[in-house]
Design an enzyme around this catalytic site. Structure first.
Site, PDB file in Angstrom:
ATOM      1  N   GLU A  35       0.851  -1.192   0.000  1.00 49.74           N
ATOM      2  CA  GLU A  35       0.000   0.000   0.000  1.00 49.74           C
ATOM      3  C   GLU A  35       0.887   1.243   0.000  1.00 49.74           C
ATOM      4  O   GLU A  35       1.802   1.360   0.825  1.00 49.74           O
ATOM      5  CB  GLU A  35      -0.920   0.005   1.224  1.00 49.74           C
ATOM      6  CG  GLU A  35      -1.734   1.272   1.403  1.00 49.74           C
ATOM      7  CD  GLU A  35      -2.588   1.633   0.200  1.00 49.74           C
ATOM      8  OE1 GLU A  35      -2.441   2.758  -0.310  1.00 49.74           O
ATOM      9  OE2 GLU A  35      -3.388   0.774  -0.235  1.00 49.74           O
ATOM     10  N   GLY A 183     -21.992  18.318 -10.245  1.00 51.00           N
ATOM     11  CA  GLY A 183     -22.354  16.906 -10.193  1.00 51.00           C
ATOM     12  C   GLY A 183     -23.362  16.651  -9.093  1.00 51.00           C
ATOM     13  O   GLY A 183     -23.048  16.791  -7.913  1.00 51.00           O
ATOM     14  N   GLY A 185     -24.768  13.805  -8.176  1.00 51.51           N
ATOM     15  CA  GLY A 185     -24.848  12.416  -7.755  1.00 51.51           C
ATOM     16  C   GLY A 185     -24.708  12.312  -6.249  1.00 51.51           C
ATOM     17  O   GLY A 185     -24.755  13.308  -5.529  1.00 51.51           O
ATOM     18  N   TYR A 186     -24.505  11.079  -5.759  1.00 51.41           N
ATOM     19  CA  TYR A 186     -24.540  10.890  -4.307  1.00 51.41           C
ATOM     20  C   TYR A 186     -23.377  11.559  -3.592  1.00 51.41           C
ATOM     21  O   TYR A 186     -23.557  12.122  -2.496  1.00 51.41           O
ATOM     22  CB  TYR A 186     -24.625   9.397  -3.964  1.00 51.41           C
ATOM     23  CG  TYR A 186     -23.365   8.603  -4.175  1.00 51.41           C
ATOM     24  CD1 TYR A 186     -22.497   8.373  -3.132  1.00 51.41           C
ATOM     25  CD2 TYR A 186     -23.064   8.062  -5.419  1.00 51.41           C
ATOM     26  CE1 TYR A 186     -21.332   7.633  -3.320  1.00 51.41           C
ATOM     27  CE2 TYR A 186     -21.916   7.320  -5.611  1.00 51.41           C
ATOM     28  CZ  TYR A 186     -21.047   7.110  -4.555  1.00 51.41           C
ATOM     29  OH  TYR A 186     -19.902   6.389  -4.748  1.00 51.41           O
ATOM     30  N   ILE A 187     -22.180  11.589  -4.174  1.00 56.76           N
ATOM     31  CA  ILE A 187     -21.040  12.201  -3.484  1.00 56.76           C
ATOM     32  C   ILE A 187     -21.249  13.701  -3.358  1.00 56.76           C
ATOM     33  O   ILE A 187     -21.087  14.287  -2.284  1.00 56.76           O
ATOM     34  CB  ILE A 187     -19.726  11.893  -4.217  1.00 56.76           C
ATOM     35  CG1 ILE A 187     -19.435  10.388  -4.200  1.00 56.76           C
ATOM     36  CG2 ILE A 187     -18.559  12.642  -3.572  1.00 56.76           C
ATOM     37  CD1 ILE A 187     -18.208   9.984  -5.006  1.00 56.76           C
ATOM     38  N   VAL A 271     -17.984  14.406 -10.437  1.00 49.51           N
ATOM     39  CA  VAL A 271     -18.627  13.903 -11.654  1.00 49.51           C
ATOM     40  C   VAL A 271     -18.313  12.430 -11.901  1.00 49.51           C
ATOM     41  O   VAL A 271     -18.624  11.899 -12.970  1.00 49.51           O
ATOM     42  CB  VAL A 271     -18.188  14.737 -12.872  1.00 49.51           C
ATOM     43  CG1 VAL A 271     -18.727  16.159 -12.761  1.00 49.51           C
ATOM     44  CG2 VAL A 271     -16.670  14.732 -13.039  1.00 49.51           C
ATOM     45  N   ARG A 273     -15.776   8.678 -10.710  1.00 51.44           N
ATOM     46  CA  ARG A 273     -14.482   8.145 -10.334  1.00 51.44           C
ATOM     47  C   ARG A 273     -13.974   7.219 -11.440  1.00 51.44           C
ATOM     48  O   ARG A 273     -14.760   6.674 -12.215  1.00 51.44           O
ATOM     49  CB  ARG A 273     -14.572   7.376  -9.003  1.00 51.44           C
ATOM     50  CG  ARG A 273     -14.995   8.257  -7.836  1.00 51.44           C
ATOM     51  CD  ARG A 273     -15.005   7.478  -6.531  1.00 51.44           C
ATOM     52  NE  ARG A 273     -13.671   7.052  -6.133  1.00 51.44           N
ATOM     53  CZ  ARG A 273     -12.815   7.819  -5.467  1.00 51.44           C
ATOM     54  NH1 ARG A 273     -13.148   9.057  -5.131  1.00 51.44           N
ATOM     55  NH2 ARG A 273     -11.623   7.357  -5.121  1.00 51.44           N
ATOM     56  N   ASP A 312     -13.088  -1.433  -7.192  1.00 55.84           N
ATOM     57  CA  ASP A 312     -13.396  -0.379  -8.152  1.00 55.84           C
ATOM     58  C   ASP A 312     -12.678  -0.541  -9.480  1.00 55.84           C
ATOM     59  O   ASP A 312     -13.174  -0.107 -10.518  1.00 55.84           O
ATOM     60  CB  ASP A 312     -13.026   0.986  -7.568  1.00 55.84           C
ATOM     61  CG  ASP A 312     -13.953   1.424  -6.441  1.00 55.84           C
ATOM     62  OD1 ASP A 312     -14.839   0.633  -6.065  1.00 55.84           O
ATOM     63  OD2 ASP A 312     -13.778   2.542  -5.933  1.00 55.84           O
ATOM     64  N   HIS A 444     -42.309  -3.064  17.274  1.00 61.19           N
ATOM     65  CA  HIS A 444     -43.019  -1.779  17.312  1.00 61.19           C
ATOM     66  C   HIS A 444     -42.560  -0.998  18.540  1.00 61.19           C
ATOM     67  O   HIS A 444     -42.398  -1.563  19.610  1.00 61.19           O
ATOM     68  CB  HIS A 444     -44.530  -2.029  17.407  1.00 61.19           C
ATOM     69  CG  HIS A 444     -45.340  -0.783  17.575  1.00 61.19           C
ATOM     70  ND1 HIS A 444     -45.612   0.058  16.522  1.00 61.19           N
ATOM     71  CD2 HIS A 444     -45.924  -0.237  18.681  1.00 61.19           C
ATOM     72  CE1 HIS A 444     -46.344   1.062  16.965  1.00 61.19           C
ATOM     73  NE2 HIS A 444     -46.542   0.912  18.262  1.00 61.19           N
TER      74      HIS A 444
END
Length: 465
Positions: A35, A183, A185-187, A271, A273, A312, A444
């Site tokens: 990494e 953008g 979108g969700y981000i 916009v 990735r 990804d 409930h």
């Protein structure tokens, strides 16, 4: 150059990579993970975790501010609050450091060797790692590529200065007075909503006809209403064009083709990735590609023997939990176990306000695949727990086959509904039918009763509506 060998080499210690390495270590496989940054990847360091910390802090501040302004119906009063964003970011960073240490500790516990550096393929079995001290050569029987993704920049809005990605947005120590989000979108909406709650003036520029175009309009509409209540300006069918000369505003083309500008202290570009492959040496390998992504089969095998790819870098959906499931599966395959990717659903969550959850197929997707469906929803305005939380906007919807009532999908939008994603996914993975949900006793008062009632309503006998 120092040379070492291992049975399994994992490149990238994000959610997919570290999960793969830990599971491999548990199975007794000699494993190395490489990494270049801190363990945890984008999700832990500059994505999922820090953004949710910021969203939580913004929600707390909004609540206290509303009370101070006399907007609470609960009989609670307080003085006007203030916000030290620097302290908020320090708290967020503390959470990230704690989890970084946790991942490193779990890798060590599993017997995995962690090497800090940037990996580059020389061939399918040999990888050179540039470390701070000296280059390191690793020869591995099997390699897993798990390098993740990075934000996409627009050619006319390169990152730098006032133009920032989600990474820089999560490190701001001052609230921008005017933030333009490119953008919808969700981000972009997650971060834009958080900054709006903290007092920033927000404008969202989205090229599609509506925000959150990846979700159906029934799910996105409650989010749009709340953005309007927060005072967020949403420009749909609009396109960002360029920075003005001094960089203090963004030129846009509105839906009616009119040219205008939006003043901005910061411009947040969200916009999309793209797979993170720069400097990895993939050109030395003979990999089949799916446009920018690495093509894989149902075991995450690439076209090269002994080379796997997860997360990804293999394409949509770009979700940490997908990568983690893939990583665990690959480790078990390397250990000789029989595994294949046979998931019925991968939950997707948008942490806007209200939150959105979707698993499986939407009504239109199911119909598009040739299914005749039964679908219905139960609104939270008829749910007692939602009313006590002062958050009645939203619903839970079930999508089932009309002939045998097998669940094909479940969607919902509402405050805190993310926590129901596991129940929704489990129902699909277990092959539940509407009758199974209807006959399950839901506690409930909870919002989960909306799931029960949606199933009952599809069967024609909802109780509370």
């Amino acid at each position: 150059m120092n040379e070492i060998t291992c049975k399994l080499l994992v490149i990238g210690a994000g959610p997919g990579g570290y999960t793969c390495a830990i599971r491999a270590g548990q199975l007794g496989i000699d494993t190395i993970i490489v990494e270049s940054e801190k363990p945890g990847g984008t999700c832990l360091n500059v994505g999922c975790i820090p953004s949710k910390a910021l969203i939580h802090a913004a929600g707390e501040y909004e609540t206290v501010t509303g009370v101070a302004e006399g907007k609470s119906a609960l009989g609670i009063f307080c003085a006007k609050p203030s916000l030290d964003l620097g302290k908020t970011i320090a708290w967020k960073d503390g959470i990230v450091r704690r989890l970084n240490g946790g991942v490193a500790g779990l890798l060590k516990k599993a017997g995995v060797r962690l090497i800090a550096g940037h990996a580059r393929f020389l061939d399918g079995k040999s990888i050179e790692v540039e470390t701070q001290s000296a280059p390191q050569m690793i020869h591995a029987e099997t390699v897993v590529i798990a390098t993740g993704s990075e934000p996409v920049a627009l050619p006319f809005l390169p990152f730098g200065g006032r133009v920032i990605s989600s990474t820089e947005a999560l490190a701001l120590t001052e609230i921008p007075k005017k933030l333009v989000v490119v953008g919808g979108g969700y981000i972009g909406l997650e971060l834009g909503t958080a900054f709006a709650k903290m007092g920033a003036s927000i404008a969202v520029v989205e090229a599609a006809p509506r925000i959150l175009p990846q979700y159906d309009s029934d799910l996105s509409e409650p989010v749009a209403r709340h953005l309007n209540a927060l005072g967020v300006t949403v420009l749909t069918g609009a396109k960002a064009k360029a920075l003005v000369a001094d960089g203090t505003a963004l030129e846009i083309e509105a839906a009616d083709s009119r040219q205008t500008t939006l003043d901005a202290d910061r411009i947040l570009v969200t916009v999309g990735r793209r797979p993170l492959t720069s400097g990895l040496g993939l050109e030395t390998l003979d990999l089949d590609m799916n446009e920018p992504f690495i093509r894989i089969n149902d075991q995450c095998r690439t076209s090269m023997r002994g080379v796997f790819a997860i997360g990804d870098i293999t394409g949509e959906p770009m979700l940490a939990h997908r990568a983690m499931a893939q990583g665990e599966m690959v480790a078990e395959i390397v250990a000789g176990r029989r595994r294949a990717w046979d998931r019925v659903s991968i939950p997707a969550i948008c942490f806007t306000d209200p939150e959105i959850v979707t698993v499986g197929l939407t009504p239109s997707e199911a119909s598009g695949r040739g299914f005749e469906v039964k679908t219905d929803l139960f609104p939270f305005r008829a749910n007692g727990r939602a009313l006590t939380l002062e958050r009645e906007d939203g619903f839970i919807r079930t999508v089932a086959r009309a002939d045998n009532h097998l669940l094909l999908g479940i969607q919902g939008v509402g405050a805190g509904i993310a926590e129901l994603s596991a129940a929704f996914s489990l129902a699909l993975e277990m092959g539940a039918r509407l009758e199974d949900v209807a006959m399950t006793i839901h506690a409930h008062p909870t919002q989960s009763e909306g799931f029960h009632e949606a199933a009952l309503k599809s069967l024609g006998h909802a109780i509370h509506i």
